[in-house]
Design a protein around this motif. Structure first.
Motif, PDB file in Angstrom:
ATOM      1  N   ILE A 238       0.933  -1.136  -0.026  1.00  9.37           N
ATOM      2  CA  ILE A 238       0.127  -0.021  -0.018  1.00  9.37           C
ATOM      3  C   ILE A 238       0.976   1.220   0.031  1.00  9.37           C
ATOM      4  O   ILE A 238       1.809   1.430   0.895  1.00  9.37           O
ATOM      5  CB  ILE A 238      -0.750   0.063   1.108  1.00  9.37           C
ATOM      6  CG1 ILE A 238      -1.752  -1.077   1.086  1.00  9.37           C
ATOM      7  CG2 ILE A 238      -1.678   1.411   1.349  1.00  9.37           C
ATOM      8  CD1 ILE A 238      -2.586  -1.459   2.395  1.00  9.37           C
ATOM      9  N   VAL A 239       0.710   2.032  -0.954  1.00 11.94           N
ATOM     10  CA  VAL A 239       1.433   3.313  -1.113  1.00 11.94           C
ATOM     11  C   VAL A 239       0.701   4.542  -0.803  1.00 11.94           C
ATOM     12  O   VAL A 239      -0.532   4.750  -1.695  1.00 11.94           O
ATOM     13  CB  VAL A 239       2.126   3.341  -2.262  1.00 11.94           C
ATOM     14  CG1 VAL A 239       3.178   4.410  -2.240  1.00 11.94           C
ATOM     15  CG2 VAL A 239       3.056   2.023  -2.636  1.00 11.94           C
ATOM     16  N   GLY A 240       1.168   5.383  -0.056  1.00 11.98           N
ATOM     17  CA  GLY A 240       0.023   6.510   0.147  1.00 11.98           C
ATOM     18  C   GLY A 240       0.974   7.957   0.065  1.00 11.98           C
ATOM     19  O   GLY A 240       0.928   8.477  -1.041  1.00 11.98           O
ATOM     20  N   LYS A 241       1.450   8.445   1.031  1.00  7.43           N
ATOM     21  CA  LYS A 241       1.988   9.805   0.992  1.00  7.43           C
ATOM     22  C   LYS A 241       3.048   9.574  -0.068  1.00  7.43           C
ATOM     23  O   LYS A 241       2.959  11.173  -0.874  1.00  7.43           O
ATOM     24  CB  LYS A 241       2.888  10.340   2.294  1.00  7.43           C
ATOM     25  CG  LYS A 241       3.349  11.332   2.301  1.00  7.43           C
ATOM     26  CD  LYS A 241       4.000  11.850   3.747  1.00  7.43           C
ATOM     27  CE  LYS A 241       4.577  13.356   3.939  1.00  7.43           C
ATOM     28  NZ  LYS A 241       5.119  13.347   5.256  1.00  7.43           N
ATOM     29  N   ALA A 242       3.965   8.965  -0.506  1.00 10.45           N
ATOM     30  CA  ALA A 242       4.884   9.125  -1.726  1.00 10.45           C
ATOM     31  C   ALA A 242       4.190   9.359  -3.082  1.00 10.45           C
ATOM     32  O   ALA A 242       4.936  10.024  -3.953  1.00 10.45           O
ATOM     33  CB  ALA A 242       5.680   7.633  -1.644  1.00 10.45           C
ATOM     34  N   LEU A 243       2.928   8.743  -3.018  1.00 10.90           N
ATOM     35  CA  LEU A 243       2.210   8.898  -4.489  1.00 10.90           C
ATOM     36  C   LEU A 243       1.858  10.369  -4.389  1.00 10.90           C
ATOM     37  O   LEU A 243       1.988  11.246  -5.314  1.00 10.90           O
ATOM     38  CB  LEU A 243       0.896   8.080  -4.563  1.00 10.90           C
ATOM     39  CG  LEU A 243       1.260   6.627  -4.893  1.00 10.90           C
ATOM     40  CD1 LEU A 243       0.084   5.820  -4.916  1.00 10.90           C
ATOM     41  CD2 LEU A 243       2.101   6.551  -6.248  1.00 10.90           C
ATOM     42  N   TYR A 244       1.238  10.979  -3.216  1.00  8.70           N
ATOM     43  CA  TYR A 244       0.801  12.390  -3.167  1.00  8.70           C
ATOM     44  C   TYR A 244       1.869  13.297  -3.335  1.00  8.70           C
ATOM     45  O   TYR A 244       1.408  14.408  -3.844  1.00  8.70           O
ATOM     46  CB  TYR A 244      -0.100  12.430  -2.008  1.00  8.70           C
ATOM     47  CG  TYR A 244      -1.341  11.743  -2.010  1.00  8.70           C
ATOM     48  CD1 TYR A 244      -2.551  12.115  -2.914  1.00  8.70           C
ATOM     49  CD2 TYR A 244      -1.649  10.463  -1.064  1.00  8.70           C
ATOM     50  CE1 TYR A 244      -3.836  11.244  -2.606  1.00  8.70           C
ATOM     51  CE2 TYR A 244      -2.626   9.690  -1.430  1.00  8.70           C
ATOM     52  CZ  TYR A 244      -3.682  10.067  -2.149  1.00  8.70           C
ATOM     53  OH  TYR A 244      -4.804   9.235  -2.362  1.00  8.70           O
ATOM     54  N   THR A 245       2.988  12.960  -2.807  1.00  7.51           N
ATOM     55  CA  THR A 245       4.024  14.073  -2.829  1.00  7.51           C
ATOM     56  C   THR A 245       4.987  13.988  -4.201  1.00  7.51           C
ATOM     57  O   THR A 245       5.918  15.002  -4.340  1.00  7.51           O
ATOM     58  CB  THR A 245       4.852  13.816  -1.657  1.00  7.51           C
ATOM     59  OG1 THR A 245       5.645  12.548  -1.866  1.00  7.51           O
ATOM     60  CG2 THR A 245       4.281  14.156  -0.194  1.00  7.51           C
ATOM     61  N   GLY A 246       4.453  12.818  -4.822  1.00  7.72           N
ATOM     62  CA  GLY A 246       5.304  12.852  -6.150  1.00  7.72           C
ATOM     63  C   GLY A 246       6.671  12.298  -6.157  1.00  7.72           C
ATOM     64  O   GLY A 246       7.367  11.834  -7.043  1.00  7.72           O
ATOM     65  N   GLN A 247       6.880  11.564  -4.927  1.00  9.29           N
ATOM     66  CA  GLN A 247       8.325  10.717  -4.752  1.00  9.29           C
ATOM     67  C   GLN A 247       8.079   9.402  -5.543  1.00  9.29           C
ATOM     68  O   GLN A 247       9.281   8.831  -6.075  1.00  9.29           O
ATOM     69  CB  GLN A 247       8.451  10.547  -3.460  1.00  9.29           C
ATOM     70  CG  GLN A 247       8.934  11.870  -2.762  1.00  9.29           C
ATOM     71  CD  GLN A 247       9.586  11.696  -1.146  1.00  9.29           C
ATOM     72  OE1 GLN A 247       8.885  12.201  -0.326  1.00  9.29           O
ATOM     73  NE2 GLN A 247      10.706  10.937  -1.342  1.00  9.29           N
ATOM     74  N   ILE A 248       6.941   8.885  -5.583  1.00 15.47           N
ATOM     75  CA  ILE A 248       6.646   7.693  -6.427  1.00 15.47           C
ATOM     76  C   ILE A 248       5.737   8.053  -7.576  1.00 15.47           C
ATOM     77  O   ILE A 248       4.667   8.530  -7.008  1.00 15.47           O
ATOM     78  CB  ILE A 248       6.264   6.398  -5.728  1.00 15.47           C
ATOM     79  CG1 ILE A 248       7.530   6.034  -4.806  1.00 15.47           C
ATOM     80  CG2 ILE A 248       5.669   5.254  -6.464  1.00 15.47           C
ATOM     81  CD1 ILE A 248       6.912   4.933  -3.824  1.00 15.47           C
TER      82      ILE A 248
END
Length: 260
Positions: A238-248
């Motif tokens: 599960i990926v959350g913050k990294a998607l929203y900040t653009g790191q992933i």
């Protein structure tokens, strides 16, 4: 082929990947937010409408969406029905959802909204009879969420820490019929420090079931490291913050895993 390997083969999506990336949408007050280590006082709002986030992840190639009803987790009952139903009904891909599910009526409510898999967390500690009945009735449509703080299970939106060890709970519920676990190391959640891979593998080995990793994924390397342990039972992340900040970037991550 073991039962776990057979299930992984069955669960392969259109991408051909058995390891699945689950974009996370945490809902509070009808908005898409992220908390730091489950602290309701440390909230960042990323989208006013969670449906917009879901549409974005589907366009990028997501094959599942992970929803959390944060208000529900705190209140002990589903709260954000409208947003959950809108996402489950419009995305065209499976959705799993947890947060405050304490009764069979709660499970049925989400199923009626179009949720493909419900996640039971606090109830696994506080109402074992309900969890076992839900597993008996819904089978694969129930996942067990195990959120751990220093190895012990946390409940009620991470506000309470029990005296039950995560691996022992997984063993017991696997014997009761649980087939999928979602494991979160609370110390890593929202901190962008990478997942606790060792704890995730231990839980998979202890239970003999598939485990979806949650908390701390912040780089493509984190996903690749987890995916290398697919045969150990690590079935996704599960990926959350990294998607929203653009790191992933989701599309890039999916492409990288396919190549790997």
């Amino acid at each position: 082929m073991s039962a776990r390997e057979s299930k992984r083969e069955t669960n392969k999506g259109e991408s051909g990947l058995a390891f699945i990336i689950y974009p996370a949408i945490d809902i509070r007050g009808g908005k898409c937010v992220r908390l730091v280590q489950g602290d309701y006082k440390q909230e960042t709002v990323y989208r006013d409408r969670p449906e917009e986030a879901a549409e974005e992840w589907v366009t990028a190639g997501a094959e599942w969406i992970h929803l959390v009803d944060l208000d529900g987790a705190r209140e002990g009952r589903p709260v954000n029905h409208a947003a959950i139903g809108a996402i489950a009904g419009a995305t065209g891909i499976p959705v799993q959802c947890g947060g405050g599910l304490r009764t069979l009526e709660d499970v049925a409510l989400l199923a009626d909204l179009g949720v493909s898999r419900v996640i039971l967390g606090t109830a696994a500690i506080e109402d074992r009879a309900f969890v076992e009945e839900a597993l008996a009735r819904y089978g694969d449509r129930v996942a067990i969420g195990i959120d751990a703080r220093n190895g012990y299970v946390a409940t009620r939106g991470w506000l309470t820490t029990s005296e039950v060890k995560a691996e022992e709970l997984a063993k017991e519920l696997a014997q009761a019929g649980a087939r999928t676990f979602i494991f979160t190391d609370i110390s890593r959640d929202g901190m962008m420090q990478g997942p606790n891979v060792e704890a995730i593998i231990r839980l998979a080995q202890a239970s003999g079931r598939e485990v979806i990793a949650s908390g701390g994924v912040s780089r493509y390397e984190d996903l690749e490291k987890l995916a290398r342990h697919e045969r150990d039972g690590v079935a996704g992340a599960i990926v959350g913050k990294a998607l929203y900040t653009g790191q992933i970037e989701l599309g890039q991550a999916l492409a990288g895993l396919r190549e790997a």
